[in-house]
Scaffold this active site. Structure first.
Site, PDB file in Angstrom:
ATOM      1  CG  ASP A 116      -1.985  -1.040   1.204  1.00  0.00           C
ATOM      2  OD1 ASP A 116      -2.346  -1.496   0.105  1.00  0.00           O
ATOM      3  OD2 ASP A 116      -2.479  -1.405   2.280  1.00  0.00           O
ATOM      4  CG  ASP A 130      -6.762  -1.496  -1.512  1.00  0.00           C
ATOM      5  OD1 ASP A 130      -6.999  -2.709  -1.660  1.00  0.00           O
ATOM      6  OD2 ASP A 130      -5.813  -1.073  -0.815  1.00  0.00           O
TER       7      ASP A 130
END
Length: 170
Positions: free
Chosen positions: A120, A135
């Site tokens: 991330d 995401d």
């Protein structure tokens, strides 16, 4: 839109989405050092920072790598089966399916090839979480799929109204 064209659109969305997701993860994993270097794009709102996430969304189920892998595979297979058996040529349906599958596959690839973690790097500070392009694809896919469901419900309600009016006129 024809059935063939809708399959092509979904395939393009999945492939393009995967390429964008995996390239951005690779770039930012190399540019940003874990917890050491941040790039503030919009102060107090958007920062690029590298985080290794061993959980699902928002870090839920952290450390349960094999469970997350199995659930991801089951979800992807289930969604593909749903798409095949409930095929629809609606553009919102196809965008939604393509983006959701692209994001799910992108995060699964990370889990399989990076020791159970997902890379991330997008920190949205007002929500206090870090995410990645996969995401975002999943989120936008759910929104597109929601638009499809809402527009279909509106069409169905209008059709029921028309049928009721026709019956009243007879």
């Amino acid at each position: 839109m024809s059935k063939k064209k809708s399959y092509i659109i979904v395939s393009i969305i999945i492939v393009a989405g995967l390429i964008i997701d995996l390239v951005t993860k690779a770039v930012f994993a190399n540019v940003l050092e874990y917890g050491d270097k941040d790039i503030k794009l919009i102060p107090n709102l958007l920062t690029l920072t590298f985080v290794e996430n061993d959980g699902a969304a928002y870090g839920m189920m952290g450390g349960r790598t094999w469970l997350l892998i199995v659930l991801s595979i089951a979800f992807i297979i289930g969604f593909i089966c749903y798409y095949i058996f409930n095929h629809n040529t609606n553009i919102w349906f196809n965008i939604g399916i393509g983006l959701i599958l692209s994001g799910a596959i992108g995060n699964l690839i990370d889990r399989l090839f990076f020791g159970g973690i997902v890379r991330d790097f997008i920190s949205i500070e007002i929500f206090d979480f870090v995410c990645n392009i996969a995401d975002i694809w999943i989120t936008f896919g759910v929104v597109a799929f929601g638009i499809y469901i809402i527009t279909e419900a509106i069409k169905e309600a209008k059709n029921k109204g028309r049928k009721a009016d026709e019956q009243d006129n007879q």
